[in-house]
Design a protein around this motif. Structure first.
Motif, mmCIF file in Angstrom:
data_model
loop_
_atom_site.group_PDB
_atom_site.id
_atom_site.type_symbol
_atom_site.label_atom_id
_atom_site.label_comp_id
_atom_site.label_asym_id
_atom_site.label_seq_id
_atom_site.Cartn_x
_atom_site.Cartn_y
_atom_site.Cartn_z
ATOM 1 N N GLY A 44 0.820 -1.209 0.000
ATOM 2 C CA GLY A 44 0.000 0.000 0.000
ATOM 3 C C GLY A 44 0.853 1.257 0.000
ATOM 4 N N ALA A 45 1.906 1.259 0.806
ATOM 5 C CA ALA A 45 2.814 2.412 0.842
ATOM 6 C C ALA A 45 3.516 2.586 -0.505
ATOM 7 N N LEU A 46 3.915 1.487 -1.138
ATOM 8 C CA LEU A 46 4.563 1.568 -2.449
ATOM 9 C C LEU A 46 3.602 2.110 -3.501
ATOM 10 N N ILE A 47 2.353 1.696 -3.463
ATOM 11 C CA ILE A 47 1.360 2.197 -4.424
ATOM 12 C C ILE A 47 1.151 3.689 -4.217
ATOM 13 N N SER A 48 1.051 4.099 -2.961
ATOM 14 C CA SER A 48 0.891 5.533 -2.663
ATOM 15 C C SER A 48 2.096 6.329 -3.142
ATOM 16 N N ALA A 49 3.296 5.825 -2.890
ATOM 17 C CA ALA A 49 4.514 6.515 -3.331
ATOM 18 C C ALA A 49 4.582 6.575 -4.855
ATOM 19 N N THR A 50 4.152 5.511 -5.521
ATOM 20 C CA THR A 50 4.149 5.491 -6.989
ATOM 21 C C THR A 50 3.187 6.539 -7.543
ATOM 22 N N ASP A 51 2.008 6.641 -6.929
ATOM 23 C CA ASP A 51 1.043 7.659 -7.370
ATOM 24 C C ASP A 51 1.602 9.068 -7.185
ATOM 25 N N THR A 52 2.221 9.294 -6.042
ATOM 26 C CA THR A 52 2.826 10.609 -5.778
ATOM 27 C C THR A 52 3.930 10.910 -6.791
ATOM 28 N N ALA A 53 4.751 9.921 -7.085
ATOM 29 C CA ALA A 53 5.832 10.102 -8.054
ATOM 30 C C ALA A 53 5.279 10.390 -9.447
ATOM 31 N N GLU A 54 4.206 9.708 -9.825
ATOM 32 C CA GLU A 54 3.608 9.948 -11.144
ATOM 33 C C GLU A 54 3.057 11.364 -11.243
ATOM 34 N N ARG A 55 2.422 11.853 -10.167
ATOM 35 C CA ARG A 55 1.924 13.236 -10.171
ATOM 36 C C ARG A 55 3.086 14.221 -10.246
#
Length: 152
Positions: A44-55
């Motif tokens: 879950g933390a990795l998915i959140s970090a990936t979303d933040t990085a994509e933005r």
């Protein structure tokens, strides 16, 4: 009876071994379930970090586009200024060439001493052309002195 006693002891020891094995396996299963929860949290933390990085990457792309447009505009402005300066330098060179021609013509008309700067004549009989030639010669002499000072 001794055989039954031995058989009972053997069955009892096998039961104790089975109970111990079941207990160990139960603890391992509990650890795996705990690890599964931690793994889910990590995912879950990795998915959140990936979303933040994509933005953030999308924002950087927009900023890069803005920078590219601004830089292109500044380059066009600089090219215009460079062309204007080149035209002004060329016009200045033309003026200097004309002044040189005037001074050369004035030198042929009225030779001067090496150190003297020609004075503008006050007499009404001297033509305006002669006064212009003397003024051009004075400008040329001052420019030559400046160039000698810069070269030294």
């Amino acid at each position: 009876m001794t055989i039954t006693l031995i058989a009972d002891a053997l069955v009892a020891s096998l039961l104790v071994a089975t109970i111990i094995t079941c207990y160990v396996l139960s603890k391992r299963i509990e650890r795996l379930k705990a690890d599964e929860g931690a793994m889910r949290q990590t995912i879950g933390a990795l998915i959140s970090a990936t979303d933040t990085a994509e933005r953030a990457i999308a924002g950087l792309k927009l900023t890069l586009g803005d920078c590219d447009r601004t830089l292109a505009e500044r380059l066009r402005t600089a090219e215009r200024y460079a062309a204007d300066l080149a035209a002004q330098v060329e016009a200045g060179q033309d003026v200097m060439d004309r002044i040189t021609q005037i001074v050369s013509a004035a030198t042929l008309v009225a030779p001067k001493t090496a150190d003297a700067v020609p004075e503008i004549a006050e007499e009404p009989t001297v033509s305006r052309l002669t006064n212009a030639a003397h003024a051009a010669a004075a400008i040329r002499a001052r420019a030559a002195k400046r160039l000698e000072g810069q070269a030294a």
